[in-house]
Scaffold this motif. Structure first.
Motif, PDB file in Angstrom:
ATOM      1  N   UNK A 283      34.454  41.663  37.217  1.00  0.00           N
ATOM      2  CA  UNK A 283      35.639  40.870  36.937  1.00  0.00           C
ATOM      3  C   UNK A 283      36.927  41.630  37.221  1.00  0.00           C
ATOM      4  N   UNK A 284      36.816  42.776  37.887  1.00  0.00           N
ATOM      5  CA  UNK A 284      38.014  43.582  38.096  1.00  0.00           C
ATOM      6  C   UNK A 284      39.067  42.839  38.915  1.00  0.00           C
ATOM      7  N   UNK A 285      38.655  42.159  39.982  1.00  0.00           N
ATOM      8  CA  UNK A 285      39.625  41.466  40.830  1.00  0.00           C
ATOM      9  C   UNK A 285      40.356  40.385  40.029  1.00  0.00           C
ATOM     10  N   UNK A 286      39.641  39.686  39.157  1.00  0.00           N
ATOM     11  CA  UNK A 286      40.285  38.657  38.335  1.00  0.00           C
ATOM     12  C   UNK A 286      41.323  39.288  37.401  1.00  0.00           C
ATOM     13  N   UNK A 287      40.979  40.442  36.814  1.00  0.00           N
ATOM     14  CA  UNK A 287      41.917  41.134  35.947  1.00  0.00           C
ATOM     15  C   UNK A 287      43.124  41.621  36.746  1.00  0.00           C
ATOM     16  N   UNK A 288      42.864  42.156  37.942  1.00  0.00           N
ATOM     17  CA  UNK A 288      43.957  42.651  38.771  1.00  0.00           C
ATOM     18  C   UNK A 288      44.907  41.523  39.157  1.00  0.00           C
ATOM     19  N   UNK A 289      44.354  40.347  39.439  1.00  0.00           N
ATOM     20  CA  UNK A 289      45.207  39.198  39.778  1.00  0.00           C
ATOM     21  C   UNK A 289      46.145  38.861  38.626  1.00  0.00           C
ATOM     22  N   UNK A 290      45.657  38.997  37.399  1.00  0.00           N
ATOM     23  CA  UNK A 290      46.517  38.755  36.237  1.00  0.00           C
ATOM     24  C   UNK A 290      47.611  39.815  36.138  1.00  0.00           C
TER      25      UNK A 290
ATOM     26  N   UNK B 109      42.089  40.579  45.708  1.00  0.00           N
ATOM     27  CA  UNK B 109      40.904  41.128  46.364  1.00  0.00           C
ATOM     28  C   UNK B 109      41.287  41.920  47.609  1.00  0.00           C
ATOM     29  N   UNK B 110      42.218  41.364  48.398  1.00  0.00           N
ATOM     30  CA  UNK B 110      42.662  42.049  49.617  1.00  0.00           C
ATOM     31  C   UNK B 110      43.331  43.374  49.265  1.00  0.00           C
ATOM     32  N   UNK B 111      44.185  43.368  48.263  1.00  0.00           N
ATOM     33  CA  UNK B 111      44.899  44.593  47.885  1.00  0.00           C
ATOM     34  C   UNK B 111      43.954  45.623  47.279  1.00  0.00           C
TER      35      UNK B 111
ATOM     36  N   UNK C 236      48.891  41.704  38.573  1.00  0.00           N
ATOM     37  CA  UNK C 236      49.828  41.612  39.699  1.00  0.00           C
ATOM     38  C   UNK C 236      50.515  40.254  39.788  1.00  0.00           C
ATOM     39  N   UNK C 237      50.043  39.292  38.972  1.00  0.00           N
ATOM     40  CA  UNK C 237      50.580  37.932  39.003  1.00  0.00           C
ATOM     41  C   UNK C 237      50.465  37.330  40.396  1.00  0.00           C
ATOM     42  N   UNK C 238      49.270  37.430  40.938  1.00  0.00           N
ATOM     43  CA  UNK C 238      49.011  36.890  42.267  1.00  0.00           C
ATOM     44  C   UNK C 238      47.669  36.162  42.248  1.00  0.00           C
ATOM     45  N   UNK C 239      47.298  35.586  43.379  1.00  0.00           N
ATOM     46  CA  UNK C 239      46.023  34.888  43.464  1.00  0.00           C
ATOM     47  C   UNK C 239      44.871  35.889  43.483  1.00  0.00           C
TER      48      UNK C 239
END
Length: 340
Positions: A84-91, A101-103, A93-96
């Protein structure tokens, strides 16, 4: 009631940029690019460190569900990262999730597999667009498990002169170095890449789309040169249109071959949705569409005229069921026509 604190002055105001000399402005722009690269590299390190911090927590959750991996995590670019790391990162960074995932993939690629490129960016020796260009060219060899020593040797060859090359020239230099240092791996990648050849349509708006053909390089060059040669012959005989427009028409004719009746026709299907207001050229209604892409009324009329000349009888409208609504919305059914 407390008053809001005064807004901080803008940088351009605080530094009185308007009073700077041309040399000062140019120097500051150069420094800004180095700072921007260093900040981007710092962000990559933060993302990579956060991924490492969260891996154990999310891995435990995955084990409780039988080791399943979230679909938001790529098996290649995000190997070993919590589910779930990408989902947490999206939160954070406030991005999709897609952008996160790309970043994350770029951050892990640079910090784990391309440390020299990451360091050059962090130290401001190369700018961020060039760092991304090197990463883009080396991501596939890294993903396929090519020798780490080869990837490091490519970095050592191209990074010292990266800032002397344009971004596209730098990418070409990376490809040349990869082929020179490990031709066997380059040949394997070439053979695998050939299996991905395809033709796609990518809408870009204003009634236009890109026809994208992924081909072996030699075939792509030959096709482009053939279209260019025919277009330049037409230009020499007086065709007033821009050369690019002529190339596009030449390529269309070479593919569709409307003059060739020696072989069975190839059928293509084009779906046109044409509301009555669009057919009448009146404003205020829904626009006409071709395969889901909006077009203008003038484009629609031009299309209908051309199809009427190419396909006797023009487009065939689908039957429209009678409406029981007291004020039916005027619309014409979409049309589908097969033309050789």
């Amino acid at each position: 009631m407390d008053e809001a604190p005064p807004a901080a002055p803008r940088l351009d105001e605080a530094l009185a940029v308007g009073s700077w000399s041309v040399e000062q402005k140019a120097t500051e722009l150069e420094r800004l690019q180095a700072h921007r690269s260093a900040i981007a590299a710092f962000e990559c390190r933060l993302i990579a460190e956060l991924a490492g911090d969260r891996a154990d927590f999310f891995a435990t959750a995955a084990e409780r569900r039988g080791g399943e991996q979230s679909a938001s995590c790529s098996e290649d670019g995000l190997a070993g990262v919590g589910e779930f790391f990408v989902d947490e990162l999206a939160q954070v960074l406030r991005c999709s999730v897609t952008e996160a995932s790309v970043r994350a993939e770029l951050a892990l690629l640079l910090t784990r597999h391309l440390p020299a490129t990451w360091a050059a960016s962090a130290e401001g020796r190369i700018d961020w667009p060039r760092a991304r260009a090197v990463a883009a060219e080396l991501s596939e060899p890294v993903r396929r498990g090519d020798r780490t020593a080869v990837v490091a040797a490519v970095e050592a060859l191209v990074l010292p002169r990266a800032m002397d090359l344009g971004v596209q020239a730098l990418r070409a230099a990376v490809r040349r170095a990869l082929t020179r240092l490990d031709e066997g791996a380059a040949e394997r990648r070439r053979r695998e890449a050939r299996q991905c050849a395809d033709v796609r349509v990518r809408p870009i708006g204003d009634g236009m789309s890109e026809l994208v053909a992924l081909l072996p390089h030699e075939k792509a060059v030959v096709i482009r040169d053939a279209a260019d040669a025919h277009a330049r012959m037409a230009k020499e005989t007086g065709d007033p249109r821009p050369i690019g427009v002529i190339r596009a028409e030449v390529l269309t004719d070479l593919v569709l071959r409307p003059w060739d009746d020696s072989r069975p026709p190839v059928t293509a299907h084009l779906t046109v949705h044409a509301p009555l207001l669009a057919l009448e050229g009146r404003a205020g209604g829904e626009p006409a569409e071709i395969d889901g892409q909006p077009i203008t009324a003038a484009h629609l009329r031009d299309l209908l005229e051309r199809f009427d000349s190419l396909c006797p009888g023009g487009l065939r409208a689908r039957p429209v069921a009678a409406s029981t609504s007291p004020s039916p919305t005027p619309s014409a059914a979409g049309c589908a026509r097969s033309c050789p």
